[in-house]
Design a protein around this motif. Structure first.
Motif, PDB file in Angstrom:
ATOM      1  N   ILE A 112      -4.464  10.417  13.188  1.00  0.00           N
ATOM      2  CA  ILE A 112      -5.066   9.228  12.573  1.00  0.00           C
ATOM      3  C   ILE A 112      -4.062   8.551  11.640  1.00  0.00           C
ATOM      4  O   ILE A 112      -3.946   7.324  11.614  1.00  0.00           O
ATOM      5  N   LYS A 113      -3.306   9.369  10.916  1.00  0.00           N
ATOM      6  CA  LYS A 113      -2.298   8.799  10.010  1.00  0.00           C
ATOM      7  C   LYS A 113      -1.262   8.002  10.805  1.00  0.00           C
ATOM      8  O   LYS A 113      -0.850   6.908  10.411  1.00  0.00           O
ATOM      9  N   ARG A 114      -0.833   8.553  11.930  1.00  0.00           N
ATOM     10  CA  ARG A 114       0.143   7.842  12.765  1.00  0.00           C
ATOM     11  C   ARG A 114      -0.438   6.506  13.245  1.00  0.00           C
ATOM     12  O   ARG A 114       0.261   5.488  13.279  1.00  0.00           O
ATOM     13  N   MET A 115      -1.704   6.512  13.621  1.00  0.00           N
ATOM     14  CA  MET A 115      -2.308   5.273  14.105  1.00  0.00           C
ATOM     15  C   MET A 115      -2.437   4.248  12.976  1.00  0.00           C
ATOM     16  O   MET A 115      -2.166   3.063  13.163  1.00  0.00           O
ATOM     17  N   LYS A 116      -2.849   4.737  11.803  1.00  0.00           N
ATOM     18  CA  LYS A 116      -3.048   3.811  10.681  1.00  0.00           C
ATOM     19  C   LYS A 116      -1.722   3.244  10.167  1.00  0.00           C
ATOM     20  O   LYS A 116      -1.660   2.115   9.686  1.00  0.00           O
ATOM     21  N   ASN A 117      -0.662   4.052  10.244  1.00  0.00           N
ATOM     22  CA  ASN A 117       0.645   3.601   9.749  1.00  0.00           C
ATOM     23  C   ASN A 117       1.363   2.683  10.729  1.00  0.00           C
ATOM     24  O   ASN A 117       2.220   1.893  10.343  1.00  0.00           O
ATOM     25  N   GLY A 118       1.060   2.802  12.024  1.00  0.00           N
ATOM     26  CA  GLY A 118       1.876   2.123  13.019  1.00  0.00           C
ATOM     27  C   GLY A 118       3.213   2.832  13.148  1.00  0.00           C
ATOM     28  O   GLY A 118       3.429   3.908  12.582  1.00  0.00           O
ATOM     29  N   ASP A 119       4.112   2.235  13.898  1.00  0.00           N
ATOM     30  CA  ASP A 119       5.429   2.849  14.090  1.00  0.00           C
ATOM     31  C   ASP A 119       6.482   1.759  13.980  1.00  0.00           C
ATOM     32  O   ASP A 119       6.641   0.928  14.878  1.00  0.00           O
TER      33      ASP A 119
END
Ligand code: ZN
Length: 279
Positions: A112-119
């Motif tokens: 979820i953190k990866r999704m919320k942060n983007g890349d």
């Protein structure tokens, strides 16, 4: 498995009815009356996203690479209210999330953190080096500024959660291993299993950050127990409809890999014909 790009369109995809897409980036195939596959065949990843349409809502399982708008493709296929759910948080499956407001995510903090942060990795442009593309990139797309925009996660879901889109029942199976919150969707009505990156014909990566081979074996064994309930699998890369026998082939392949791991150093790849396993 035959090599991209010479192999596209792949034979199994050619057997499906192709629906005209708005962009030249997606190739859209009909899996059945209420289900579509949205492929991105001109990129070496050959990602496949899927659209389920119920009587009340529609669910988009993955949003691809975010090269062009997947939302406009989906809205041409259905007018139903849209839910987005991702098979996992790897960049090639969440690229179009930013276009949607109703994004559901599996209950796992890391993903979820990866999704919320983007890349916003500076290296993302490398995904679009010439050797990874076999068409002109869409006008307006700049590979040098390519990044994954943040997702707005609106609902958390759990293992075994049942989703009813209106006379269209789906069940979520948590199948970690490729990544911690990898999920599959089982469609009882059509006896299909949408496997995301837990199973696909091609090179299976189990050596990534967040991957775990021992946990992956448990997930494959778990899915193999669904064999009799299924007619076909719909994977997250390369082909949109494959034999359920891949479940048995992967189970056997994992047992073989497991038996030789102790004698070998990590980061190896073993080829099993239609797929390979990197561990
Ligand atoms: Zn992945």
């Amino acid at each position: 498995m035959s090599k991209w790009p010479d192999a596209i369109p792949r034979e199994s995809n050619k057997n499906l009815e192709e629906i005209e897409s708005i962009s030249n980036w997606f190739a859209i195939y009909r899996i059945n009356k209420d289900t579509f596959a949205l492929l991105e065949p001109f990129h070496i990843e050959e990602v496949v996203s899927y659209l389920f349409i119920g009587e009340e809502q529609a669910l988009l399982f993955d949003t691809g690479m975010g090269v062009v708008s997947i939302k406009q493709e989906v809205e041409a296929l259905t007018e139903k209210e849209l839910i987005v759910l991702n098979s996992h948080s790897h960049y090639d499956h969440v690229g179009g999330n930013y276009e949607f407001t109703n994004v559901w995510a599996f209950n796992n903090d890391w993903e979820i953190k990866r999704m919320k942060n983007g890349d916003y990795s500076q290296k993302r442009f490398k995904n679009f080096e010439d050797s990874n593309i076999c068409t002109d990139l869409p006008s307006g797309f700049d590979k040098n500024s390519y990044h994954i925009k943040p997702s707005v996660v609106s609902k958390i879901i759990k293992d075994q959660e049942r989703i009813d889109l209106g006379n269209r029942k789906l069940i979520i199976h948590h199948t970690p291993g490729h990544s911690p919150a990898s999920i599959c969707i089982q469609d009882y009505q059509y006896k299909l299993l949408f496997t995301g990156d837990t199973l696909y014909p091609g090179e299976m990566y189990l050596d990534l950050e967040g991957s775990d081979f021992d946990i992956y074996i448990k997930s494959i064994n778990y899915l193999n127990d669904l064999y009799e309930e299924l007619l076909f699998l719909c994977p997250g890369h390369n082909e949109a409809l494959i034999s359920r026998d891949y479940l048995r082939d992967f189970k056997n392949a994992c047992e073989k890999v497991k038996s030789i791991i102790p004698q070998n150093p990590p980061h190896r790849n073993i080829d099993f014909g239609n797929f390979s396993i990197s561990f």
